[in-house]
Design an enzyme around this catalytic site. Sequence first.
Site, PDB file in Angstrom:
ATOM      1  N   LYS A  17       0.870  -1.417   0.179  1.00  0.00           N
ATOM      2  CA  LYS A  17       0.342   0.045  -0.077  1.00  0.00           C
ATOM      3  C   LYS A  17       0.808   0.937  -0.132  1.00  0.00           C
ATOM      4  CE  LYS A  17       0.902   1.163   4.382  1.00  0.00           C
ATOM      5  NZ  LYS A  17       1.743   2.392   5.011  1.00  0.00           N
ATOM      6  N   ASP A 145      -2.750  -1.763   9.383  1.00  0.00           N
ATOM      7  CA  ASP A 145      -2.866  -1.880   8.493  1.00  0.00           C
ATOM      8  C   ASP A 145      -2.754  -3.149   7.961  1.00  0.00           C
ATOM      9  OD1 ASP A 145      -0.754   0.906   7.874  1.00  0.00           O
ATOM     10  OD2 ASP A 145       0.236  -0.149   7.611  1.00  0.00           O
TER      11      ASP A 145
END
Length: 310
Positions: A17, A145
């Site tokens: 990401k 995350d």
Amino acid sequence: MSQASSSASVHVRAPGKINVYLGVGGRHDDGYHALATVFQAVSLYEDVIARPAADFSLVVRGVDDPSTVPLDDRNLAMRAAKLLAAAADFDGGVALEIRKSVPVAGGMGGGSADAAAALVACDALWGTGLSTARLHELAARLGADVPFALHGGTAVGTGRGDRLNPALARGRFEWVLVTSDEGLSTPAVYGRLDALREEDGALADDPPLSLDVPIPVLQALRSGDAGDLASSLHNDLQTAAVHERPDLERTIEHGIRAGALHGIVSGSGPTVALLCAGPENAQDVQSALREAGLDPLHVHGPVPGARIVG
């Protein structure tokens, strides 16, 4: 539950990401910081293969220095497998193989992608059949995350980053990533941010403990216009990361001179993400940075989260 599925193996791919926006609040009493962030999953993937086994084991491939990735319970993928086994009352084990492409300690959530992939892979291998909501709950216990790596796409994260709401992002955004052989410690970068704020006389609640993603960031994503998004890129951790690694600022400047619209340190760094106007522009930027002796990668986003492949 004590019976695994009959599958010989399950292969799951999960994305790294970029934080296209990252606002960091003051440190709470528990040591964590309030976050307001926008994640975008990009086409740089971790692959996790799960095979039946009586106990838990882990091998890692694709890293130059194997000592940088622990093979015990310090590894998020191993913890994910054991957490799922406990939650599902499964009394067997799993042999996990991780094939890494996301930089280690690069600020792109590679370890979190491994954990998300391990949850999906073990759930399929063992036939535990947990709901998406239950997997998300387990993911949130592993790290801020990890839930995003399960879902992918583009999302707004609040709290510690683990409370997710999908964000509408039209079209496809082209990025050039500049990786680094030397990682950065996330706790060290947060610690540096706290120190810098104390030096500047910031109070514990300045910035505030609850944050919002600015409207222009969300509008830029909805428009699908890379130029609009470029003007909204922001990372509160960037100053701290650059303080630890001054070369990161030079890399961003080099990328902009090569034609990128703008650049940002990804998460806690040291990976630099350069937003480009389109595929051809990204290829030009990649070529210019490669000629300068850097190691750029051309990726795009958003892409889906952890998925079974093969």
